[in-house]
Structures are given as C-alpha cells and as structure tokens.
Design a protein around this motif. Structure first.
Motif, mmCIF file in Angstrom:
data_model
loop_
_atom_site.group_PDB
_atom_site.id
_atom_site.type_symbol
_atom_site.label_atom_id
_atom_site.label_comp_id
_atom_site.label_asym_id
_atom_site.label_seq_id
_atom_site.Cartn_x
_atom_site.Cartn_y
_atom_site.Cartn_z
ATOM 1 N N TYR A 224 22.427 20.867 44.175
ATOM 2 C CA TYR A 224 21.939 20.769 45.554
ATOM 3 C C TYR A 224 21.572 22.154 46.085
ATOM 4 C CZ TYR A 224 22.060 20.147 50.638
ATOM 5 O OH TYR A 224 21.751 20.157 51.983
ATOM 6 N N GLU A 225 22.446 23.132 45.887
ATOM 7 C CA GLU A 225 22.193 24.481 46.394
ATOM 8 C C GLU A 225 21.023 25.140 45.659
ATOM 9 O OE1 GLU A 225 23.351 25.767 49.048
ATOM 10 O OE2 GLU A 225 24.932 24.294 49.462
ATOM 11 N N THR B 64 18.432 23.524 44.375
ATOM 12 C CA THR B 64 17.236 22.858 44.900
ATOM 13 C C THR B 64 16.918 23.356 46.302
ATOM 14 O OG1 THR B 64 17.819 20.886 43.613
ATOM 15 C CG2 THR B 64 16.154 20.619 45.336
ATOM 16 N N LYS B 65 17.929 23.452 47.136
ATOM 17 C CA LYS B 65 17.764 23.921 48.515
ATOM 18 C C LYS B 65 17.149 25.321 48.544
ATOM 19 C CE LYS B 65 20.620 25.310 52.510
ATOM 20 N NZ LYS B 65 19.873 24.626 53.590
ATOM 21 N N TRP C 95 19.126 16.668 48.485
ATOM 22 C CA TRP C 95 18.359 17.589 49.329
ATOM 23 C C TRP C 95 17.067 16.926 49.806
ATOM 24 C CZ3 TRP C 95 13.541 19.557 49.774
ATOM 25 C CH2 TRP C 95 13.376 20.555 50.738
ATOM 26 N N GLU D 167 17.803 14.388 52.566
ATOM 27 C CA GLU D 167 18.163 15.034 53.833
ATOM 28 C C GLU D 167 16.949 15.617 54.552
ATOM 29 O OE1 GLU D 167 22.680 16.505 52.569
ATOM 30 O OE2 GLU D 167 21.114 17.986 53.003
ATOM 31 N N ASN D 168 15.895 15.889 53.802
ATOM 32 C CA ASN D 168 14.718 16.524 54.381
ATOM 33 C C ASN D 168 13.506 15.599 54.469
ATOM 34 O OD1 ASN D 168 15.326 19.644 54.751
ATOM 35 N ND2 ASN D 168 16.404 18.939 52.912
#
Length: 326
Positions: free
Chosen positions: A269-270, A272-273, A312, A315-316
């Motif tokens: 996740y981090e 990708t973010k 991610w 969430e976006n």
C-alpha cells in the motif's frame, strides 16, 4: 479475495501505545531491503526500474535497488519464486506466465505475481543506420542480422514473430540494448528491433554519434500485426528523437510494475501510494512515467492486483473489480 495482514503487536498494545507507536509496529513484517527486476543496461526498464527502486527506498527508509535481468519474462519468474520483491513486465509475457506458457518454465502457472501500477506503453520500433538504405520494413534484405534484445525479453518474444508474419527473413541476434547499439554502429548488425520505453537511451546515444533511420510500420503492416498479436496502435512523437521529423507509426504493449503476492499488504500500500502520488518525481526518473498515473490502471486485465495496491486505488476513487484482486 482481499486479505488483511495480521497486526498482533498492535492488538496487544494499549490504545495510547497504539497512537504513539502504531506506525513503527505496522512495519514489523516489512522487508528490510528489496530488489526490482529490470532488464539490460541501456534500456528503459533499467533506467526506470533502478530510479523507482531508489525513490521507494528513500521514501520508505529501506534499502533497495534495481537489478539487471533478462527482462519481463525472467522478471515474472523471479517475482513468482520470491527471488525478487518487485519486477517490471509487459502484458504479453504476463498473460503467458499466468497461463503456464512462459518459455522459461512451460507448464508452471506463475500465480504469485500481482500487479502494482501502470508504467507506460512499450513501442515496437526498428532502427537502422541511414547508410544501410533501409527506410521501411520491406527494405530489410533477406538474411539481415537483426538484434532483438535480451533472450526471452518482450522484444525477443514478439518482434521476431511479427517480422516473420510480415515476410522478413533474418538472422536472429540477442544482447543488451547498449551492446546491440554498438554492434549496429560497427556494422555487425543490419537492424535493431526494439521493444522498450521511449526515449530508449541506446537510440538516443546512437543518433548523437551517427545518422540513423527510425522505421515506421506502413498502414498495411500495421493492420496485419494488430490482427495477429496482443498489441495496440501507437505513434512515437516526433519530439522523442532528433532523427524524427514526424510521428512514427508503430505498435505497442502496456507495461506494469508487479510484486510478489505474499508481500505485506501495508508495505505494498505504501509503495503504491508513494508512486501514484508523486508523478513529478517519477517523471524525473524517466519521462515515459508521464503515463504512470492511476487512470491507466484499466490497462491491466491479466494480473491480479495486490490487495495493498487495490486498497490505495479504492481509497482514491479507482475501483477495481473484485475478480482482479488477489
């Protein structure tokens, strides 16, 4: 289906301790270092992948770097086996790997490979020295010595078949892009058939040192290849190389970054973010990253997305069908 990584340490902690140290505890199962499978030196994968690895290492406080490989087909095998955390691939080899049709491991379904994010389209283009007189695919002489890049790379897997379909007879050569560029300049090759992100460093270097022809597909050749192979129409912008006076009509295949499906969800996740929220930084690594944006996530219908990456996107506002999430 979606999986949530266990957070035993967090559950055991009190709420105050959780608030103070949650970020550190979340990283307990993260790898301390990672490697990104790229391709040969002199190619876009190496520049893009090594730069991205350094960026992620800096952003997340880890040790990481790119590694020279044989390209997409080998990267799929290395990520599947866990020898590398991340790799870069194109959709054609990815589909073969998922179907158990990888030339490196026939019959092995590589199902420990998950998609992270879209990179760019890989154009298939042909370069020859201007002194050769080769200005079109039909000009390539019988028995021409053609360099197709590293063995089992996307270029080596698809370009020979495309040219055979178009009636070209050739001697097949393999090697890294920098090496093949040198061989072309020295007269040891007649043509190089590139499948790589643009601008390809080897071509940019060649056109500084000598006169080259960047050869387009004719309308008829384009139609033939589009019908026979998993590629799309693409125009190399004239601004890409000083040699081009107008856009060059070719075909392309999408590239995606991938990860081992068993990597921790929070970690992915981090990763990708950081990538999706810093396109300026990505473009500073290689200008082809202008298409490394979440809107292009739709171009993967082959690999399942890692749950961390999918979180991610969700969430976006970029929904991914549940059937495409590992």
């Amino acid at each position: 289906m979606r999986h949530t990584m266990p957070k035993t340490a967090l559950l055991l902690a009190g709420s105050a301790l959780f608030a103070a140290t949650g970020a550190q505890a979340d990283r307990a199962d993260w790898p301390q270092n990672f490697t990104v499978g790229t391709a040969s030196q002199g190619g876009t994968y190496f520049v893009y992948g090594s730069g991205w690895a350094n960026f992620i290492a800096d952003e997340l406080g880890l040790s990481g770097g790119g590694e020279v490989t044989g390209g997409p087909t080998q990267n799929l095998a290395l990520v599947h086996s866990g020898d590398m955390a991340f790799g870069l691939t194109t959709m054609g080899p990815a589909a073969d790997a998922m179907n158990g049709e990888s030339p490196l491991a026939p019959g092995l379904v590589m199902d420990n490979v998950c998609a992270l994010f879209p990179m760019y389209e890989t154009p298939f283009s042909i370069t020859a020295l201007s002194s050769s007189g080769i200005e079109s695919i039909s000009d390539i002489p019988d028995g021409a010595r053609i360099g197709f890049g590293p063995a089992a790379s996307t270029s080596d897997t698809y370009f020979p078949a495309m040219l055979e379909t178009l009636g070209v007879n050739f001697e097949r050569r393999n090697g890294g892009w920098s090496d093949l560029g040198g061989q072309l300049q020295d007269g040891l090759l007649d043509v190089i058939a590139f499948a790589a992100g643009i601008p390809l460093p080897a071509v940019s270097q060649l056109e500084v040192q000598t006169d080259v022809n960047i050869i387009p597909f004719s309308d008829e050749e384009l139609a033939t290849v589009l019908e026979a192979y998993p590629v799309a129409e693409f125009a190399i912008p004239a601004s890409t190389y000083t040699t081009l006076d107008e856009d060059s009509q070719v075909v392309s295949m999408w590239n995606f970054a991938m990860a081992g499906c068993d990597l921790p969800e929070d970690f992915v996740y981090e990763v990708t973010k950081a990538t999706m929220e810093n396109n300026d930084r990505m473009r500073s690594i290689h200008r082809s990253a202008e298409t490394t944006i979440p809107e292009n996530v739709v171009h993967n219908t082959v690999l399942p997305f890692h749950p961390g990456a999918a979180r991610w996107y969700a969430e976006n506002g970029y929904e991914i069908d549940d059937s495409l999430i590992k």
